[in-house]
Structure formats: structure tokens, C-alpha cells
Design a protein around this motif. Structure first.
Motif, PDB file in Angstrom:
ATOM      1  N   GLY A   1      28.048 -31.923  23.312  1.00 10.44           N
ATOM      2  CA  GLY A   1      28.417 -33.148  24.014  1.00 10.44           C
ATOM      3  C   GLY A   1      29.342 -32.568  25.649  1.00 10.44           C
ATOM      4  O   GLY A   1      28.798 -32.931  26.329  1.00 10.44           O
ATOM      5  N   PHE A   2      29.502 -31.620  25.217  1.00 14.13           N
ATOM      6  CA  PHE A   2      30.549 -31.466  26.726  1.00 14.13           C
ATOM      7  C   PHE A   2      29.188 -30.887  27.646  1.00 14.13           C
ATOM      8  O   PHE A   2      29.252 -30.836  28.514  1.00 14.13           O
ATOM      9  CB  PHE A   2      31.998 -30.157  26.465  1.00 14.13           C
ATOM     10  CG  PHE A   2      31.779 -29.312  27.426  1.00 14.13           C
ATOM     11  CD1 PHE A   2      32.702 -30.086  28.360  1.00 14.13           C
ATOM     12  CD2 PHE A   2      31.536 -28.388  27.758  1.00 14.13           C
ATOM     13  CE1 PHE A   2      33.242 -28.930  29.529  1.00 14.13           C
ATOM     14  CE2 PHE A   2      31.928 -27.108  28.874  1.00 14.13           C
ATOM     15  CZ  PHE A   2      33.167 -28.432  29.733  1.00 14.13           C
ATOM     16  N   GLY A   3      28.250 -30.080  26.932  1.00 12.47           N
ATOM     17  CA  GLY A   3      27.534 -29.297  27.810  1.00 12.47           C
ATOM     18  C   GLY A   3      26.551 -30.611  28.156  1.00 12.47           C
ATOM     19  O   GLY A   3      25.730 -30.565  29.454  1.00 12.47           O
ATOM     20  N   VAL A   4      26.165 -31.945  27.698  1.00 10.65           N
ATOM     21  CA  VAL A   4      25.476 -33.074  28.045  1.00 10.65           C
ATOM     22  C   VAL A   4      26.449 -33.226  29.139  1.00 10.65           C
ATOM     23  O   VAL A   4      25.688 -33.456  30.579  1.00 10.65           O
ATOM     24  CB  VAL A   4      25.187 -34.154  27.150  1.00 10.65           C
ATOM     25  CG1 VAL A   4      24.344 -34.564  28.098  1.00 10.65           C
ATOM     26  CG2 VAL A   4      23.990 -33.302  26.265  1.00 10.65           C
ATOM     27  N   THR A   5      27.029 -33.259  29.716  1.00 11.72           N
ATOM     28  CA  THR A   5      28.234 -33.732  30.295  1.00 11.72           C
ATOM     29  C   THR A   5      28.691 -33.010  31.914  1.00 11.72           C
ATOM     30  O   THR A   5      28.225 -33.844  32.373  1.00 11.72           O
ATOM     31  CB  THR A   5      29.813 -34.272  30.030  1.00 11.72           C
ATOM     32  OG1 THR A   5      29.596 -34.578  28.370  1.00 11.72           O
ATOM     33  CG2 THR A   5      30.413 -34.795  30.705  1.00 11.72           C
ATOM     34  N   ILE A   6      28.180 -31.133  31.023  1.00 11.29           N
ATOM     35  CA  ILE A   6      28.019 -31.066  32.649  1.00 11.29           C
ATOM     36  C   ILE A   6      26.800 -30.705  33.315  1.00 11.29           C
ATOM     37  O   ILE A   6      26.868 -29.604  34.176  1.00 11.29           O
ATOM     38  CB  ILE A   6      29.120 -29.296  32.261  1.00 11.29           C
ATOM     39  CG1 ILE A   6      28.772 -28.572  31.635  1.00 11.29           C
ATOM     40  CG2 ILE A   6      30.551 -29.720  31.520  1.00 11.29           C
ATOM     41  CD1 ILE A   6      28.593 -27.081  30.899  1.00 11.29           C
ATOM     42  N   GLY A   7      26.114 -31.539  32.434  1.00 10.87           N
ATOM     43  CA  GLY A   7      24.929 -31.146  33.394  1.00 10.87           C
ATOM     44  C   GLY A   7      23.546 -30.137  32.806  1.00 10.87           C
ATOM     45  O   GLY A   7      23.275 -29.625  33.781  1.00 10.87           O
ATOM     46  N   LEU A   8      23.472 -29.588  31.877  1.00  8.42           N
ATOM     47  CA  LEU A   8      22.811 -27.894  30.960  1.00  8.42           C
ATOM     48  C   LEU A   8      22.086 -28.659  30.886  1.00  8.42           C
ATOM     49  O   LEU A   8      22.247 -29.920  30.780  1.00  8.42           O
ATOM     50  CB  LEU A   8      23.615 -27.632  30.285  1.00  8.42           C
ATOM     51  CG  LEU A   8      24.923 -26.086  30.675  1.00  8.42           C
ATOM     52  CD1 LEU A   8      26.121 -26.249  29.152  1.00  8.42           C
ATOM     53  CD2 LEU A   8      25.247 -25.753  31.505  1.00  8.42           C
ATOM     54  N   PRO A   9      21.144 -28.025  31.298  1.00  4.77           N
ATOM     55  CA  PRO A   9      19.638 -28.090  30.975  1.00  4.77           C
ATOM     56  C   PRO A   9      19.773 -28.235  29.086  1.00  4.77           C
ATOM     57  O   PRO A   9      20.003 -27.145  28.835  1.00  4.77           O
ATOM     58  CB  PRO A   9      18.561 -27.105  31.680  1.00  4.77           C
ATOM     59  CG  PRO A   9      18.932 -26.212  32.419  1.00  4.77           C
ATOM     60  CD  PRO A   9      21.234 -26.715  32.327  1.00  4.77           C
ATOM     61  N   TRP A  10      18.925 -29.084  28.663  1.00  2.00           N
ATOM     62  CA  TRP A  10      18.674 -29.508  27.402  1.00  2.00           C
ATOM     63  C   TRP A  10      18.252 -27.290  26.674  1.00  2.00           C
ATOM     64  O   TRP A  10      18.910 -27.567  25.811  1.00  2.00           O
ATOM     65  CB  TRP A  10      16.985 -30.217  27.065  1.00  2.00           C
ATOM     66  CG  TRP A  10      15.941 -30.047  27.433  1.00  2.00           C
ATOM     67  CD1 TRP A  10      14.889 -29.883  28.128  1.00  2.00           C
ATOM     68  CD2 TRP A  10      15.252 -28.989  26.156  1.00  2.00           C
ATOM     69  NE1 TRP A  10      14.114 -29.360  28.028  1.00  2.00           N
ATOM     70  CE2 TRP A  10      14.203 -28.291  26.651  1.00  2.00           C
ATOM     71  CE3 TRP A  10      15.984 -28.613  24.635  1.00  2.00           C
ATOM     72  CZ2 TRP A  10      13.761 -27.304  25.804  1.00  2.00           C
ATOM     73  CZ3 TRP A  10      15.080 -27.685  24.083  1.00  2.00           C
ATOM     74  CH2 TRP A  10      13.391 -27.280  24.587  1.00  2.00           C
TER      75      TRP A  10
END
Lengths: 478, 343, 281
Positions: free
Chosen positions: A111-120
Motif C-alpha cells: 500500500g505504501f508503494g502505491v501511495t508514493i507512486g511506485l510503478p506496479w
């Protein structure tokens, strides 16, 4: 002789000339006089008690633990106790760790990865691949090791383990091995890498190599869960529910015993063929019993054995996690690398009574046996296209319900033969990469590392092939 | 899915083929390897060795004896001799031939390599004595002078090979000792084995089976044309004179102590009994011998059988304050004099 | 404890009683960087005598020590400070002898011979003195600067034995310190003894075994005369002679290159690579 002209060359020549005179056995006389002097000086310094103490505690314990009547039962009881404490004690922290690392932390991280906008794909590679594999290894591996190693070290420090080697040496002697191999083997039930390190106490080169090469036949901590799961699902399912537990437990023990038998067989073979030329010397000292210093032992065994082994496992699990994720997610023409591999290996797998998924899982899961089952499940979902289970391509998972798992395996085409051969192959395949690395570090030889790695794989292939063919022959007749 | 029966048969056939090909010693692969090694150089070196051997034993080397020793035809030997003469290693004079100085030096280097390799096999590997000679015959042709020197240094520049033959130095110096064949030793004269001839193989195998080793003391009790009966290493042996002739002895200057013949094996002690070590038989060698000496098992050491393992082998012995487990095979090679408890 | 102020080690060439004797160049080649340490201490001993425990007690490190013969396989190093001096301590592999018949023995022997540690501490199991003294005698053949650590005194008491450490010190001619390293007993005395020998306050006169076979005696005497003619100040000519008779190639080489004599002037360049390998084992 003129002192002015003495050169090192002169001295060496004199020495060479004298050597023909003094012969080659003076060395022994020299040692003899050393020991005689040592004994004389020691006798002057030591005063022994007037009478022999009527009761010598060490000897009394020794007579008990090496006696015909009590030696073996006592040994079995102690080892069983150690294993039981390990299994029972590890259960709770293992579940707790897996809840923390897998069920709680992993979604948070993702979730944190998604929040900071990491590519999938970066998010997937990092948290579904690398993190998950590492977390899986830690939660399965750490608790049993943190219990098993200190217990084992306590027995070692007390001085009991050399007595075990003494009791069992006769058996090992017959196959050309050393009694101390019993201990590296027992250690191998905890972890093969630690078992390989434990062979250091064997000071005879030939027997030490035998112990290193055969250590992999001790069913390690990372393989027990696989055995138990498959036995419960497939073998326990053959009989009524009240017998299921017993039968599946017995089949797992049978596999472990089979491993011990294989290690004897291979020891015997090695000592008579490739290792014939290695030096062999037997010596086993039975040190005096010493009260172990419990806290220090626990501290050092956790630091020395557990953490070092865990660290190596983590180093290998990280790239493995990445490879597993990538192989399931990089696609060519809509088909992932993993699927290509599975399709390629499927015919060979089926011939061996296994399947392509299992072979691929064993290839990508070289770093740690702990992740074989999660990888098998993930890959099975990938190839069967089963919906509603799993968390996506490249994400390893395990199912809580046995029925769901059985259903998934059956969808993947598994039979009882697949299960039996998987159990056999889990016993007989290459050591994990941590162990391979450790073998290389201990032997410093590419040759022995390769032999230790390839020998069990070939045996596994041969055994599963043979079982599969005989099984099918009998099934065809029935 | 292929037919299981057919796949089993195919696998079986492949296994058979692999065994036939790679079977130790007799497999096709190993035979091919051996024949590859049998080069011209090997024949030349073996010829030099044979001529040198003849010179030592005061025999005249002939084309026939060479042909027999190298297993070649007479014509092949003739051309071999021509080549050796061209290289000035052998001087030919009609039917007679002998080594030149450089030929002798060459032969000594091969003998050096052979004996060092035997020493190496005896001291630093686990190969049994029956294999030493054959392996050394192969390796003597493969070692370069630099490798030989390195091997010698690593082994502590040994002066004799495990059969008791002197090893020539790098400069070709060699000192042979006088020795008496066991077949002509007088009864009751103490002597020590200094040499055991390793050829022919069958005779050597018999001597090995008797447990005879360089360094053991010998005392003959009966010597006739039918048999030689003698004590050595705490056992009585009987050999045919022809075989006993292959054991070389050196007379001992003084009467050896009584212990050299008497004494028991360490294994004869029951738990609780003790004895004093007389010595380790020469059968214990290399790393194993050093290990036992490190542990303090030396002549004069008091040793007590403290307990047996459940199977009786190994047994634990108290030696100089330590408890040491020894296997029967080792303890059999340790000779002791039994002692009473409180002495 | 009598605190004595030590003169700082100087690099003057003049012989001085209190200067460190270790050979920094050799030590570097043996894999030991002296750094800012003043003295180097070698720790030798039979396997399973509590050598690692002594090492840990001296340095405060916690290396695992098991009740097994032969636990320490790799060489450990540590440091400590005592009496204003900094010490580097090297834990050598546990060996029964220094005859260099195994790699472990060779590492231990070479370190004491070529590294010339300021002090060699030999840890002995007081309950098995006979067997352990063998190594002490061998170390004393090579160097005078020996301290014997009579360890496992707790076991001695448990087995109702008495060990007369003063008598032992007199017989051996070097300081003997009784300790029970597992409980930290006697460690202060051991430190004091190490300090005294390192600083030159105590000079050992080690007892040396005389071998009495006539043929051997003759051979040794002949060689010793020659060796002493070449290297008049060699402390262990007799030992060197015996090693030469035993065909020890390494000693022969060291003799040829002059490394046994004036150790500070030997040409080590060629041997450097070889020693490095040993140091890294």
C-alpha cells in the motif's frame, strides 16, 4: 671446519649427509623423550588424592549413557525431547511471525508503494517478490532454529554429544564413516548448512567429506513443512479421519528414516570409490563433563549459528524472490517465462511421476526449501488459471483450508503418485544454495561442492523415475 | 505417457552401458585413458629403469629381458635401444649395452619419482599398500622435476620409500644398506625388517596379508628348506623360503628387549584392566600414527580400558588423564604389557 | 599490583631489554597488522583446553567455545589494554604439537617462529598436565618468552587434585599462572604475567629437553656447531638442527634466506606470498 666460511649451504649439506645416518625413525624417539619429560614434570607438580575416590561422577554417568541397556533409549529420548521442544515451541512464534511479516506488514508495504507512486512492476518486484520470499523464509526458519540450536549446543557443551558419537560409531564404521557424523546429521535435521559447518569436529579428511556430502540426506527444517503438508493432504486422506493423523505422521517419519538409510548407503559407496584415496584417521576424545553456562550458550549459539545461517538464507532469498516474481510476470506473446518453462519440463516431470510445476518450483526455489510449496501453489494457479485463489502472478501464498488446497492440486492434475514422488524428491534433491555455498566455504573445492550438489539430484531423479514406472506397471496390472 | 515397462528397460540399458563404460579399472573409459598414457616416453623410461635395476643386481641386461619386462617384441626393443643410443642414454656394444652417465642420472630421477610417490601414497593418502606400486608406476612418468622436488619438500625429504628402498636425492645420491634375506637369517638372532620387495605382486600381497612392515623386529624360531617360522609384531608367522627371501633384514646390534616379541594387543584388555604401551606396530602410519602419538599413546604410557561402547567397538581408554575412544582396528596395532591394578 | 611506567617503545637499533621483540614485517606477512598495538601475544594450546575462553576473557569478545576438541578452526584476533600498553592477541589453532604435520600445526608453528610474538601464552588443561606439557616444551624450544596459563583449575578442584603451580614454574623455567577462565579467575594475574614478559621485567629461562640417543646426539652436536658459527645469537639452534635432520624444508629455506638469524634483515619478498596464504587460512 673453519667458522669463517660456514654458509647455509654447508649446513644443509651436513644435515643431508647426517640424515642417511640417523635414519627416519628418530622423530618418534624424539617425541617419546618429549612425552617422557612432560610426564616427569607433570608428576612432580600434581598431587592426586590418596585413595581413588570411591565415587567418580563422570565415570558413573559414562557407564550409564554408554551402557547396552540404557545407552540407546536415553539417546533417543533426549533427541526426541529436543525435536519435540523445537516443533512444539516453534509453532506459536512461527504463526506470530507469519501473521506479522506476511499478513500484516506485506499489505502495508505494498500500500505504501502505491501511495508514493511506485510503478506496479517495481512495487510487485520489491514487495510481492523479494520481500515476500525473504519474509517467508524468516518466519518458517527462524523460530525452530532459535530453539533447536541452543538446545543442541547445551548438550554439546555439557559433553554428552561425544558420547553419542561413541555409541553410534560402530554403525558408521561399517559404512566407512565417523561416529561424529551422527551429530552433523542430527544438526542437519535442523539445517543442512549448520550441519555442514558442524562436520568441522571430524578431524579425518575422508570421513569429514563423507559427512559433508551426505548431510543433505538429513531432512532439514525447511523440508519438514512440505512433507507434513503433502502427507496430510494425500496420504492422510486415504484412511478414515481418526487414523489420518497417525498415517501421515508415520509416512513423514518414514521419509526421514529413508534419508538416514540413504546417507548410510551413500557413505558406504563414497568411502569405497571416489574417497578411497583420502586420508582416514579415527580419533574421538570423550571430554570431561562440564556444567554448561546456560545464558552464555544461548547467546553465543543464537549469534554464531542461528543468525549467521539466517543471514545467508536472506541473502539468497532476496534474488530468488525477484526471479520468481519476474518469471511469472515477464511474458512473451501473453505467456510468462514460468509457463514456458513448465510446458518445457512437463513431459520430463510426468515421466518422473511429478509435473512441470514441481520441477520449475525446485529450480527457482534453490535458495530455500521453505518457499517450495508457496511457489508450487502460485505456479499451479498460473497454469490452471484457477480463479478465486492466490494473490496474482508471482505472488506466493498458502491456503488455510486443506480442502481448498487439495482441490487446487487436483485441478493441477496431482495424483497420489505425484504426492509420494514429491515427498521423495523433496528428500532427494540438490541442497539449498545456502548449503551449497557453505559446502564450498568448508571444503574450498569445486569438485566436492559439485559432487555434493549433483549426487542427490541424480539419486532423486533415479528414485522418482523408478517409483513412477513401477507404480504405473502395478496400476496397469490391477 | 511412455509405456512404463519400456521406459524401465531403456533406463536399465543406459545404466548397464554407463557401468560398462565407466566401471573402475576395467571400464572402457579407463582403459582408453591408460592406453593414452602409454607413450614412447614411458617405454624409454621403463627401459632405462630396467637396465639400471640389472646393473644394481649385477645382472646383464639383454634384449630378451627388456622385452619381457616391457611386454614388447624383440624388434620393438631393438628400435627402442637405437633411440636411446641416439640420445646418448645407453651405450650399445654388440649384444651388450649399459647406461651412460646421463642415462643413469635419468633412471635415478625416475626411481626418485616412483619412490617419492609411494611415500606420498603411504603418508598422505588413504590408499592401501597393495595399490602403491601400481599407481607409482603410472605417476613416475608424469611428474616434472619441479613437481618431484615440491613433493619431496612437502613430505619432509624422506630418505626411504615405504618398502625400505632408499630414495635418490635430487642430485642423484643414493645410499643402499646391506640387508640379509629373511630366508637366510639364523635362528634366534634379532633383526629388523628394512625392506620388503614389492614385486612380484602376488608375493607382495602375501607379505602384506601377513602384516609385515618395514621397521618390525623379527626373530626366527625355525629355518629349514621347507619353511621359515618366525616371530614378528607379537605374532608368529610361517612363510615358504622363496617368499621369505623377499623380506630384507638388518641385524640388531643388541638383544632387543623382551617386549619386542611378547606383549599383547590393546584389544585384549577387558574394561577395568590396564597395561603399559610397548609400541605401535608399523602398520599404523602417516596421519593416523601421528594422531595417536599426539594423544600420548607412546611406549611406557599407562593405558586402561575404561569402558566399551554398546557394541564393544570402539572402546574408550584412559590415557594420561584423558578418555580416548579407539576402534578395534587401531587398538589391535597397539602392543601392551598387561599390568596389575595397583602398581 | 605494582604499576610501573613503561618506556615507550622506540625504533632505535640499539638492543634494549624492554623493547618489543616482535617482528612487525613478518607479522604483516602472516596477516597481522600491528596497527597501534605495542605488543603482540600469541595464544597457543591443545584443543579443548579452554583456549578460546581465555581469549574471550582477555578481549571481551564472545566467540563460541564448545566442549569439543578442535573447535577453533579459523584464527581469531583481538586486542586489549593493560598497564598503559596496547596488546594485540592472536588465537592460534588448537594443536597437540608443533611438528608441522598438519596445516593447523604449521600455522601455529610459523606464527611463533617467524612472527616472534612478544609473549607466547600456552593454555594448558591442568587436569591433563602430562599431555599438555608436551606442547609447552615444544613452544619453549622455539622461544624464551613463554607464559603458561594453567587453565581449568575449577576442574582440578572438582577432581580433588592439587597442582603445584610454583613447582611447575620452577621446573619449566617460565611464569605459570593458574586460572579458571570460565569464571574469570586468575585473569588479572595472567595479564600481569603477560605484561611482565612483554616488557622484559621477567625473563624466562626455559627448561629444554635433552635427547639422549648417541647417534642423534652426535648428529645434532655437529649441526649445532655449524649453525651457531653462522648465527651466533640464535636462541634455538638445537631445535633448528633437529628440524633439519627431520627434513623440514621450510626451516631449511628459512636458514638459507637468513630468516632464522638476524630476523630484521632477512629478505622476505619471496616468501611474502606464501606466508600470506597461510595468514588467510
Amino acid at each position: 671446519m673453519t667458522t669463517q666460511t660456514t654458509t647455509p649451504e654447508d649446513i644443509l649439506q651436513t644435515a643431508q649427509a647426517l640424515r642417511w645416518e640417523v635414519g627416519s625413525d628418530f622423530h618418534e624417539h624424539l617425541m617419546e623423550s618429549m612425552y617422557t619429560e612432560a610426564a616427569r614434570i607433570a608428576d612432580r607438580a600434581i598431587t592426586r588424592p590418596e585413595k581413588k575416590p570411591r565415587f567418580d561422577l563422570d565415570r558413573t554417568i559414562d557407564r550409564l549413557v554408554t551402557s547396552r541397556a540404557f545407552g540407546f533409549p536415553l539417546m533417543l529420548a533426549l533427541l526426541t525431547l529436543v525435536f519435540w521442544l523445537t516443533i512444539a515451541g516453534a509453532n506459536v512464534p512461527s504463526r506470530w511471525l507469519s501473521w506479522l511479516l506476511l499478513d500484516t506488514l506485506q499489505p502495508i508495504l505494498k500500500g505504501f508503494g502505491v501511495t508514493i507512486g511506485l510503478p506496479w512492476w517495481i512495487n510487485g518486484l520489491l514487495f510481492d517478490g523479494m520481500y515476500l520470499a525473504t519474509a517467508w523464509v524468516i518466519s518458517v526458519m527462524l523460530p525452530p532454529m532459535a530453539i533447536f540450536f541452543p538446545l543442541f549446543t547445551l548438550l554439546e557443551d555439557y559433553g554428552y554429544l561425544p558420547r553419542v558419537a561413541f555409541n553410534l560409531d560402530n554403525m558408521f564404521q561399517k559404512v566407512g564413516a565417523h561416529g561424529k557424523q551422527a551429530l552433523s546429521m542430527t544438526m542437519g535435521f535442523g539445517c543442512n548448512a549448520a550441519g555442514v559447518v558442524a562436520t568441522r569436529v571430524i578431524d579425518s579428511p575422508r570421513e569429514r567429506l563423507i559427512a559433508i556430502i551426505t548431510n543433505n540426506f538429513a531432512l532439514c527444517n525447511g523440508r519438514w513443512p512440505t512433507q507434513i503438508l503433502i502427507a496430510t493432504l494425500f496420504i492422510g486422506g486415504l484412511v478414515p479421519a481418526h487414523l489420518a493423523g497417525l498415517l501421515s505422521a508415520m509416512s513423514v517419519v518414514a521419509i526421514a528414516v529413508l534419508g538416514v538409510l540413504f546417507s548410510f548407503l551413500v557413505s558406504w559407496g563414497l568411502s569405497r570409490t571416489v574417497l578411497r584415496g583420502e586420508v582416514s584417521t579415527f580419533s574421538l576424545e570423550l571430554p570431561p563433563y562440564r556444567p554448561p553456562r546456560i545464558w552464555q550458550t544461548i547467546y553465543t549459539s543464537v549469534i554464531d549459528r542461528t543468525l549467521i545461517v539466517l543471514w545467508r538464507a536472506i541473502i539468497f532469498a532476496l534474488p530468488a524472490g525477484a526471479i520468481i516474481w519476474l518469471s511469472a510476470n515477464i511474458t512473451f506473446g501473453g505467456i510468462s517465462i514460468a509457463e514456458y518453462l513448465i510446458n518445457f519440463l512437463n513431459p520430463a516431470g510426468l515421466l518422473l511421476g511429478l509435473n512441470g510445476v514441481i520441477l520449475v518450483a525446485y529450480i527457482v526455489a534453490i535458495p530455500a526449501n521453505e518457499i517450495v510449496i508457496p511457489t508450487v501453489l502460485m505456479l499451479t494457479v498460473l497454469v490452471t488459471g484457477a480463479s478465486g485463489v492466490g494473490a496474482g502472478a508471482g505472488v506466493m501464498f498458502e491456503l488455510q483450508s486443506n480442502a481448498e488446497m487439495t482441490a487446487l492440486f487436483q485441478a493441477g492434475g496431482w495424483t497420489l503418485l505425484t504426492a509420494v514422488n514429491l515427498m521423495l524428491f523433496s528428500l532427494l534433491h540438490n541442497p539449498c544454495s545456502t548449503t551449497i555455498y557453505t559446502i564450498y566455504k568448508e571444503t574450498r573445492s569445486l569438485k566436492w561442492t559439485l559432487i555434493s550438489t549433483l549426487l542427490p539430484v541424480f539419486m532423486g531423479l533415479a528414485v522418482t523415475f523408478f517409483v513412477a514406472q513401477v507404480w504405473r506397471l502395478i496400476a496397469g496390472v490391477l | 505417457m511412455p509405456n512404463p515397462l519400456i521406459s524401465l528397460l531403456v533406463a536399465f540399458a543406459i545404466t548397464l552401458l554407463a557401468v560398462w563404460f565407466f566401471r573402475p579399472e576395467r571400464g572402457l573409459f579407463w582403459r582408453w585413458q591408460r592406453s593414452r598414457r602409454m607413450t614412447e616416453r614411458v617405454f624409454e623410461e621403463d627401459a632405462l629403469k630396467h637396465i639400471h635395476q640389472c646393473e644394481i643386481h649385477d645382472r646383464r641386461p639383454t634384449v630378451k629381458s627388456l622385452a619381457g619386462s616391457l611386454n614388447l617384441s624383440l624388434d620393438e626393443i631393438a628400435s627402442l635401444l637405437e633411440k636411446l643410443e641416439a640420445r646418448q642414454l645407453v651405450a650399445v656394444d654388440g649384444a651388450n649395452f649399459h647406461l651412460t652417465a646421463s642415462g643413469r642420472a635419468y633412471a635415478l630421477q625416475i626411481i626418485r619419482a616412483h619412490r617419492l610417490w609411494e611415500r606420498y601414497l603411504a603418508d598422505a593418502t588413504g590408499f592401501g599398500e597393495a595399490e602403491w606400486h601400481g599407481q607409482a608406476d603410472l605417476y613416475e612418468h608424469e611428474l616434472s622435476p619441479a613437481e618431484i622436488s615440491r613433493l619431496a619438500a612437502q613430505l619432509g625429504n624422506p630418505t626411504h620409500d615405504p618398502h625400505g628402498d632408499p630414495i635418490p636425492t635430487a642430485r642423484g645420491e643414493i645410499v643402499y644398506r646391506e640387508r640379509i634375506p629373511l630366508s637366510s637369517l639364523e635362528a634366534n638372532k634379532p633383526a629388523r625388517i628394512v625392506h620388503i620387495e614389492d614385486e612380484p605382486e602376488a608375493v607382495y600381497a602375501q607379505l602384506v596379508a601377513e602384516g609385515l612392515h618395514v621397521g618390525m623386529t623379527v626373530r626366527v624360531t625355525e629355518s629349514s628348506s621347507q619353511r621359515i617360522r618366525f616371530w614378528s609384531g607379537g605374532d608368529e608367522h610361517t612363510l615358504a623360503p622363496l617368499i621369505a627371501a623377499n623380506v630384507g633384514l638388518e641385524l640388531l646390534p643388541e638383544e632387543p628387549r623382551e617386549q619386542d616379541q611378547l606383549g599383547e594387543r590393546l584389544t585384549s584388555l577387558a574394561p577395568g584392566e590396564q597395561g603399559r604401551v610397548i609400541g605401535l606396530t608399523p602398520r599404523l602410519r602417516g596421519a593416523e600414527r601421528r594422531r595417536l602419538m599426539d594423544l600420548g599413546i607412546l611406549p611406557g604410557t599407562l593405558i586402561q580400558n575404561t569402558m566399551n561402547s554398546p557394541s564393544g567397538n570402539p572402546a574408550a581408554y584412559s590415557v594420561r588423564g584423558a578418555l580416548i575412544a579407539l576402534r578395534s582396528a587401531q587398538a589391535d596395532q597397539i602392543r601392551i604389557l598387561r599390568e596389575n591394578d595397583e602398581s | 599490583m605494582t604499576e610501573q611506567t613503561l618506556p615507550k617503545p622506540t625504533s632505535t637499533a640499539a638492543p634494549c631489554e624492554t623493547c618489543p621483540v616482535h617482528n612487525a614485517a613478518h607479522l604483516l606477512k602472516l596477516g597481522v597488522d600491528m596497527g597501534d598495538a605495542d605488543f603482540v601475544v600469541a595464544l597457543a594450546g591443545n584443543p579443548n583446553t579452554g583456549k578460546s575462553t581465555v581469549f574471550n576473557a582477555l578481549t571481551g569478545l564472545r566467540q563460541h567455545t564448545g566442549n569439543w576438541p578442535g573447535k577453533t578452526v579459523t584464527r581469531a584476533e583481538g586486542g586489549f589494554e593493560y598497564g598503559n600498553s596496547r596488546y594485540k592477541i592472536v588465537d592460534l589453532p588448537g594443536t597437540y604439537s608443533l611438528l608441522a604435520t598438519s596445516l593447523d600445526e604449521e600455522i601455529a608453528r610459523d606464527f611463533i617462529l617467524f612472527g616472534q610474538p612478544d609473549v607466547s601464552v600456552v593454555v594448558v588443561d591442568a587436569t591433563r598436565l602430562e599431555r599438555n606439557l608436551n606442547l609447552v616444551l615444544q613452544v619453549m624450544e622455539i622461544t624464551n618468552r613463554v607464559v603458561v596459563c594453567l587453565n581449568l583449575m575449577d576442574e582440578v578442584r572438582r577432581h580433588k587434585l592439587t597442582v603445584d603451580d610454583r613447582r611447575l614454574a620452577r621446573d619449566l623455567g617460565v611464569p605459570v599462572v593458574p586460572t579458571a577462565a570460565r569464571y574469570g579467575d586468575g585473569m588479572d594475574l595472567l595479564l600481569q604475567a603477560i605484561h611482565d614478559v612483554a616488557s622484559g621485567a621477567t625473563m624466562g629461562k626455559p627448561y629444554r629437553v635433552r635427547y639422549e640417543s648417541p647417534a642423534l646426539k652426535h648428529a645434532v652436536e655437529q649441526l649445532v656447531t655449524q649453525i651457531e658459527a653462522l648465527y651466533p645469537n640464535l636462541p634455538n639452534a638445537r631445535w633448528v638442527a633437529l628440524r633439519l635432520l627431520d627434513g623440514d624444508e621450510k626451516i631449511a629455506e628459512a636458514l638459507q634466506k637468513g630468516e632464522l638469524g638476524d630476523l630484521s634483515h632477512g629478505d622476505l619478498a619471496q616468501r611474502a606470498a606464501q606466508m600470506q596464504v597461510i595468514g588467510n587460512q
